[in-house]
Design an enzyme around this catalytic site. Structure first.
Site, PDB file in Angstrom:
ATOM      1  N   GLY A  27       0.665  -1.193   0.117  1.00  0.00           N
ATOM      2  CA  GLY A  27       0.013  -0.081  -0.057  1.00  0.00           C
ATOM      3  C   GLY A  27       0.930   1.191  -0.023  1.00  0.00           C
ATOM      4  O   GLY A  27       0.621   2.156  -0.760  1.00  0.00           O
ATOM      5  N   CYS A  28       2.076   1.193   0.739  1.00  0.00           N
ATOM      6  CA  CYS A  28       2.663   2.222   0.718  1.00  0.00           C
ATOM      7  C   CYS A  28       3.408   2.785  -0.426  1.00  0.00           C
ATOM      8  O   CYS A  28       3.669   4.000  -1.107  1.00  0.00           O
ATOM      9  CB  CYS A  28       3.970   2.293   1.922  1.00  0.00           C
ATOM     10  SG  CYS A  28       2.959   2.039   3.451  1.00  0.00           S
ATOM     11  N   THR A  29       3.895   1.523  -1.298  1.00  0.00           N
ATOM     12  CA  THR A  29       4.414   1.731  -2.625  1.00  0.00           C
ATOM     13  C   THR A  29       3.578   2.455  -3.528  1.00  0.00           C
ATOM     14  O   THR A  29       3.877   3.278  -4.179  1.00  0.00           O
ATOM     15  CB  THR A  29       5.112   0.630  -2.965  1.00  0.00           C
ATOM     16  OG1 THR A  29       5.922  -0.039  -2.151  1.00  0.00           O
ATOM     17  CG2 THR A  29       5.770   0.595  -4.326  1.00  0.00           C
ATOM     18  N   ALA A  81       2.913   5.908  -2.557  1.00  0.00           N
ATOM     19  CA  ALA A  81       4.224   6.865  -3.207  1.00  0.00           C
ATOM     20  C   ALA A  81       4.188   7.200  -4.676  1.00  0.00           C
ATOM     21  O   ALA A  81       4.522   8.068  -5.154  1.00  0.00           O
ATOM     22  CB  ALA A  81       5.285   6.302  -2.390  1.00  0.00           C
TER      23      ALA A  81
END
Length: 191
Positions: free
Chosen positions: A65-67, A70
């Site tokens: 999710g963070c990738t 970003a």
């Protein structure tokens, strides 16, 4: 890394104006600083009055999710620049993790390390214990450690230093689009 953190605290880096409750729309934004992915000190005071600041907190570098979040910010970077906005991603990751994260995904905005959780605390962002994940980078297994795990929250700070947007239920894939639309609306409403 613990020595670096202690030196930062002693030297006054990574300090913030501590808030006792979460900041909300209409509140003055906390003044904050921290180490960026290059180990350089980044300070919010250098941008207030010049740019909108999109400050987004994410749990951990190099995770799904963070990738996605970003990379969406990366893909909209020209549009953010076009409306006078800077994007800052913040997590409890060590600066070296941020180097890997930025390089692996060609990220084109600043990432800050919130090792002690002071920036999260200043914004009232909920955190939990950190951890370590292992990823393969350039053919080698690398341990990526974070001191805290921040919840996924996003804020927009206007040019006067006020919180004009807060999302504490962020959809990782839609976050960049939502913040960009909000800034465009703010600009249109002020013209």
């Amino acid at each position: 890394m613990r020595k670096l953190f202690l030196l930062m605290v002693i030297a006054g880096f990574g300090t913030v104006s501590l808030a006792t409750t979460p900041v909300n729309v209409g509140d003055k934004a906390p003044v904050f600083s921290g180490l960026d992915e290059n180990g350089d000190v980044w300070n919010s005071e250098n941008f207030v009055g010049k740019d909108y600041l999109v400050v987004y907190f994410y749990p951990a570098a190099m995770t799904g999710g963070c990738t996605a979040q970003a990379c969406a910010y990366r893909d909209f970077q020209d549009e953010f620049s076009g409306v006078g906005a800077k994007v800052i991603g913040i997590s409890g990751d060590e600066p070296k993790n941020l180097v890997y994260f930025k390089k692996a995904n060609n990220l084109n905005f600043t990432l800050l390390s919130d090792l002690g959780g002071e920036i999260s605390k200043a914004f009232g962002v909920e955190t939990r214990e950190g951890g370590t994940i292992q990823r393969e980078i350039a053919g080698a297994k690398v341990d990526l450690t974070r001191s805290i795990t921040s919840m996924r929250w996003t804020f927009i700070i206007d040019k006067k230093g006020n919180i004009v947007y807060k999302d504490d239920a962020v959809n990782a894939q839609e976050d960049s689009k939502n913040t960009l639309e909000t800034i465009k609306k703010l600009i249109a409403d002020n013209n």
